[in-house]
Scaffold this motif. Structure first.
Motif, PDB file in Angstrom:
ATOM      1  N   ASN A  92       0.802  -1.236   0.000  1.00  0.00           N
ATOM      2  CA  ASN A  92       0.000   0.000   0.000  1.00  0.00           C
ATOM      3  C   ASN A  92       0.830   1.279   0.000  1.00  0.00           C
ATOM      4  N   LEU A  93       2.045   1.183  -0.513  1.00  0.00           N
ATOM      5  CA  LEU A  93       2.891   2.383  -0.613  1.00  0.00           C
ATOM      6  C   LEU A  93       2.461   3.203  -1.828  1.00  0.00           C
ATOM      7  N   ILE A  94       1.987   2.506  -2.863  1.00  0.00           N
ATOM      8  CA  ILE A  94       1.256   3.171  -3.948  1.00  0.00           C
ATOM      9  C   ILE A  94      -0.013   2.341  -4.173  1.00  0.00           C
ATOM     10  N   ARG A  95      -1.055   2.984  -4.708  1.00  0.00           N
ATOM     11  CA  ARG A  95      -2.338   2.292  -4.886  1.00  0.00           C
ATOM     12  C   ARG A  95      -2.838   2.426  -6.316  1.00  0.00           C
ATOM     13  N   ASN A  96      -3.886   1.685  -6.629  1.00  0.00           N
ATOM     14  CA  ASN A  96      -4.546   1.773  -7.941  1.00  0.00           C
ATOM     15  C   ASN A  96      -3.578   1.622  -9.114  1.00  0.00           C
ATOM     16  N   PRO A  97      -2.960   0.435  -9.238  1.00  0.00           N
ATOM     17  CA  PRO A  97      -2.000   0.251 -10.330  1.00  0.00           C
ATOM     18  C   PRO A  97      -2.600   0.488 -11.716  1.00  0.00           C
ATOM     19  N   GLN A  98      -3.933   0.327 -11.850  1.00  0.00           N
ATOM     20  CA  GLN A  98      -4.552   0.548 -13.165  1.00  0.00           C
ATOM     21  C   GLN A  98      -4.414   2.010 -13.603  1.00  0.00           C
ATOM     22  N   ASP A  99      -4.056   2.904 -12.670  1.00  0.00           N
ATOM     23  CA  ASP A  99      -3.846   4.306 -13.050  1.00  0.00           C
ATOM     24  C   ASP A  99      -2.509   4.524 -13.749  1.00  0.00           C
ATOM     25  N   PHE A 100      -1.609   3.516 -13.662  1.00  0.00           N
ATOM     26  CA  PHE A 100      -0.334   3.707 -14.365  1.00  0.00           C
ATOM     27  C   PHE A 100       0.063   2.545 -15.282  1.00  0.00           C
ATOM     28  N   ILE A 101      -0.588   1.380 -15.165  1.00  0.00           N
ATOM     29  CA  ILE A 101      -0.204   0.265 -16.048  1.00  0.00           C
ATOM     30  C   ILE A 101      -1.452  -0.507 -16.485  1.00  0.00           C
ATOM     31  N   MET A 102      -1.491  -0.819 -17.785  1.00  0.00           N
ATOM     32  CA  MET A 102      -2.631  -1.555 -18.351  1.00  0.00           C
ATOM     33  C   MET A 102      -2.116  -2.669 -19.252  1.00  0.00           C
ATOM     34  N   PRO A 103      -2.804  -3.820 -19.267  1.00  0.00           N
ATOM     35  CA  PRO A 103      -2.399  -4.892 -20.180  1.00  0.00           C
ATOM     36  C   PRO A 103      -2.706  -4.485 -21.618  1.00  0.00           C
ATOM     37  N   LEU A 104      -1.802  -4.784 -22.523  1.00  0.00           N
ATOM     38  CA  LEU A 104      -1.998  -4.406 -23.918  1.00  0.00           C
ATOM     39  C   LEU A 104      -1.131  -5.285 -24.815  1.00  0.00           C
ATOM     40  N   PRO A 105      -1.706  -5.978 -25.802  1.00  0.00           N
ATOM     41  CA  PRO A 105      -0.886  -6.807 -26.690  1.00  0.00           C
ATOM     42  C   PRO A 105       0.210  -5.975 -27.371  1.00  0.00           C
ATOM     43  N   HIS A 106       1.376  -6.573 -27.506  1.00  0.00           N
ATOM     44  CA  HIS A 106       2.486  -5.962 -28.243  1.00  0.00           C
ATOM     45  C   HIS A 106       2.662  -6.737 -29.544  1.00  0.00           C
ATOM     46  N   MET A 107       2.728  -6.021 -30.652  1.00  0.00           N
ATOM     47  CA  MET A 107       2.870  -6.663 -31.963  1.00  0.00           C
ATOM     48  C   MET A 107       4.001  -6.020 -32.759  1.00  0.00           C
ATOM     49  N   SER A 108       4.618  -6.841 -33.613  1.00  0.00           N
ATOM     50  CA  SER A 108       5.567  -6.341 -34.616  1.00  0.00           C
ATOM     51  C   SER A 108       4.904  -6.553 -35.965  1.00  0.00           C
ATOM     52  N   LEU A 109       5.028  -5.570 -36.851  1.00  0.00           N
ATOM     53  CA  LEU A 109       4.402  -5.646 -38.172  1.00  0.00           C
ATOM     54  C   LEU A 109       5.418  -5.270 -39.242  1.00  0.00           C
ATOM     55  N   VAL A 110       5.564  -6.127 -40.255  1.00  0.00           N
ATOM     56  CA  VAL A 110       6.510  -5.839 -41.341  1.00  0.00           C
ATOM     57  C   VAL A 110       5.863  -6.118 -42.700  1.00  0.00           C
ATOM     58  N   THR A 162       2.384  -4.299 -22.149  1.00  0.00           N
ATOM     59  CA  THR A 162       1.750  -3.293 -21.282  1.00  0.00           C
ATOM     60  C   THR A 162       1.849  -1.893 -21.876  1.00  0.00           C
ATOM     61  N   ASP A 163       0.899  -1.059 -21.479  1.00  0.00           N
ATOM     62  CA  ASP A 163       0.968   0.386 -21.696  1.00  0.00           C
ATOM     63  C   ASP A 163       1.219   0.990 -20.319  1.00  0.00           C
ATOM     64  N   VAL A 164       2.259   1.807 -20.194  1.00  0.00           N
ATOM     65  CA  VAL A 164       2.627   2.357 -18.883  1.00  0.00           C
ATOM     66  C   VAL A 164       2.571   3.882 -18.927  1.00  0.00           C
ATOM     67  N   ASN A 165       1.847   4.460 -17.986  1.00  0.00           N
ATOM     68  CA  ASN A 165       1.776   5.908 -17.852  1.00  0.00           C
ATOM     69  C   ASN A 165       2.858   6.320 -16.856  1.00  0.00           C
ATOM     70  N   PHE A 166       4.047   6.634 -17.394  1.00  0.00           N
ATOM     71  CA  PHE A 166       5.182   6.933 -16.510  1.00  0.00           C
ATOM     72  C   PHE A 166       4.998   8.254 -15.764  1.00  0.00           C
ATOM     73  N   GLY A 167       4.220   9.171 -16.345  1.00  0.00           N
ATOM     74  CA  GLY A 167       3.931  10.421 -15.634  1.00  0.00           C
ATOM     75  C   GLY A 167       3.123  10.152 -14.376  1.00  0.00           C
ATOM     76  N   ALA A 168       2.063   9.344 -14.510  1.00  0.00           N
ATOM     77  CA  ALA A 168       1.224   9.009 -13.350  1.00  0.00           C
ATOM     78  C   ALA A 168       2.033   8.256 -12.291  1.00  0.00           C
ATOM     79  N   LEU A 169       2.871   7.312 -12.731  1.00  0.00           N
ATOM     80  CA  LEU A 169       3.692   6.541 -11.794  1.00  0.00           C
ATOM     81  C   LEU A 169       4.674   7.461 -11.061  1.00  0.00           C
ATOM     82  N   THR A 170       5.292   8.371 -11.794  1.00  0.00           N
ATOM     83  CA  THR A 170       6.235   9.318 -11.185  1.00  0.00           C
ATOM     84  C   THR A 170       5.542  10.141 -10.107  1.00  0.00           C
TER      85      THR A 170
END
Length: 500
Positions: free
Chosen positions: A102-120, A180-188
């Motif tokens: 509980n040092l930080i809360r609501n992880p969904q405010d800074f990290i979300m699951p998201l598929p990563h793809m490479s396209l060529v 993942t998609d990470v909101n580094f501003g929110a985490l900071t």
């Protein structure tokens, strides 16, 4: 001017993700140490860490093709991909530790699951992607990766990209759902709120005018209040310079030998952003392509779903550009101000070696919106200009230094420069940066506090169970960490395919 002098144990310069991470680690390891943070701007996470100033990718080498190089014999070198993946796992373990306590809360405010793809596209690139997939999918860190060159399957994965595509050129993609998609501003900002609750003194709108060594080996900082102009002197045994593009200038001011013969080359960035809900709903992934010939690695084109302020949008880019500023809020004289007698030859050598890069950046600066739309249409054939706006992203300063490869070599990556006695350290460079912040700051701790590391190790292992171990050599530990971090950070069972 004030003669007020304040002594503290640790000074952190810059209120970005790196200082936030180092401060949080130190507060867990030695709660009684006094820490002071100085930030030139009015809030934390406003420069490189801000959610609009970076791509928000949890860089784990799941989709970034520049981390897997084709060797002359045609095989794929995945060593850098393994390294970056393991470093990202260190970050997720530490974030999980903070959430669990509980040092930080609501992880969904800074990290979300998201598929990563490479396209060529193109036969040669499809062959490369297939070889890359075979090399990675055999590795326990990249379990679950899929490959397809079947247009029907790609339409299922990438409806926005495949719709109305008329080219007959071969096309292929890989997909892995554990991205993942990470909101580094929110985490900071979360981390600084936590540090404030632990009595860390955070001084916003304070600029560092000078850094010098004192007779007892400490560091004295001349600090100016941006609003009042009042100057104070602050002394500490250890200083960390985490000022993004502003770090090089402060490192040079320190005068340490390790900071000599190093230069910086600033690269600016732009993204196209789409907030049209009809378009946004058709794409749910981070999709990375291949960089154009002559383009720097951080200019790999990618189309990303982003979650910012609980709102889903799409970003495409980055379009590189050139500005002599080292920070978005910096000065037009930043580049010139870092050219010193000890690095002028290094800088000139880099300039001579990188004429194609300079030409590329100038061309990028000159692009009209319609030209940028043409590049976007390589990803989204039916993209409409009215659906997309331009957002100016952050400045990145690439390190220039003399290496075994020659004088004035441009470095693409993150580097820590520290004094021999460990009393001062500076973070330079760019991607994968924020994603590997915990690993990088543990390296700072090892370099700068070697006398304490043995005593701190049990606590570090409590925060990061894989500390000191190779994940790739311990597949059962990978499963354990993936399961526990996904559960704690809310990354499991949340596949949000808008088109499924």
């Amino acid at each position: 001017m004030s003669n007020k002098q304040t002594r503290t144990d640790v000074i952190l310069i810059g209120a970005g993700i790196m200082s936030a991470t180092l401060g949080t680690l130190l507060k867990e390891l030695v709660p009684d140490w006094e820490i002071t943070v100085f930030e030139k701007l009015a809030n934390a996470g406003e420069e490189s860490s801000n959610e609009w100033n970076n791509a928000g990718t949890g860089h784990a080498a799941l989709c970034e093709l520049n981390y897997t190089v084709e060797k002359p014999d045609g095989s794929i070198d995945i060593s850098k991909a393994i390294k970056i993946n393991e470093q990202f796992q260190v970050s997720t373990q530490f974030w999980s530790y903070l959430v669990n306590r509980n040092l930080i809360r609501n992880p969904q405010d800074f990290i979300m699951p998201l598929p990563h793809m490479s396209l060529v596209q193109g036969e040669q690139n499809v062959t490369f992607l297939k070889k890359r997939f075979e090399a990675l999918s055999n590795n326990p860190l990249f379990q679950g990766m899929e490959f397809s060159d079947d247009p029907g399957k790609l339409m299922e994965w990438l409806p926005l990209i495949m719709k109305e595509r008329t080219s007959n050129e071969p096309i292929a993609a890989t997909k892995i759902d554990s991205g993942t998609d990470v909101n580094f501003g929110a985490l900071t900002r979360m981390l600084f709120d936590h540090l404030k609750s632990k009595n860390v003194d955070i001084k916003f709108k304070h600029n560092i005018d000078d850094i010098k060594r004192t007779s007892d080996g400490s560091w004295e900082l001349k600090v100016r209040n941006v609003d009042s102009g009042k100057v104070e002197r602050h002394t500490a045994k250890f200083v960390f310079i985490g000022g993004g593009g502003g770090s090089l200038h402060l490192l040079q001011q320190s005068g340490i030998p390790e900071g000599k013969h190093i230069g910086g080359f600033p690269v600016s960035g732009l993204f196209m952003v789409c907030n049209n809900p009809d378009v946004v709903a058709q794409h749910h992934a981070k999709v990375y392509g291949k960089a154009k010939v002559g383009a720097p690695p951080m200019s790999v084109p990618h189309l990303d779903t982003r979650f910012i302020d609980n709102k889903k949008s799409l970003l495409f880019g980055p379009f590189a550009g050139f500005s002599p500023k080292f920070l978005k809020t910096g000065s037009m004289f930043d580049l010139l101000g870092t050219v010193k007698p000890n690095n002028v030859l290094t800088m000139l050598s880099a300039g001579a070696k990188n004429v194609p890069l300079t030409k590329y950046l100038i061309e990028q600066v000159m692009l009209s919106k319609e030209k940028r739309m043409e590049e976007l249409r390589e990803f989204i054939p039916n993209a409409k200009s009215e659906d997309w706006d331009i957002v100016v992203a952050g400045q990145r300063v690439q390190v220039i230094k003399d290496t075994a490869a020659g004088k004035g070599t441009l470095q693409f990556g993150t580097e820590v420069v520290s004094a021999a006695d460990g009393s001062i350290a500076a973070l330079l460079g760019a991607s994968p940066g924020a994603s590997t912040a915990v690993h990088v700051m543990l390296e700072v701790i090892k370099k700068c506090f070697p006398q304490h590391v043995k005593a701190w190790e049990p606590k570090i292992k409590e925060m990061i169970p894989s500390y000191g171990m190779s994940l790739v050599e311990n597949p059962e530990l990978i499963d354990e960490i993936h399961t526990s971090t996904a559960q704690t950070l809310g990354l499991e069972g949340k596949k949000q395919y808008a088109y499924a």
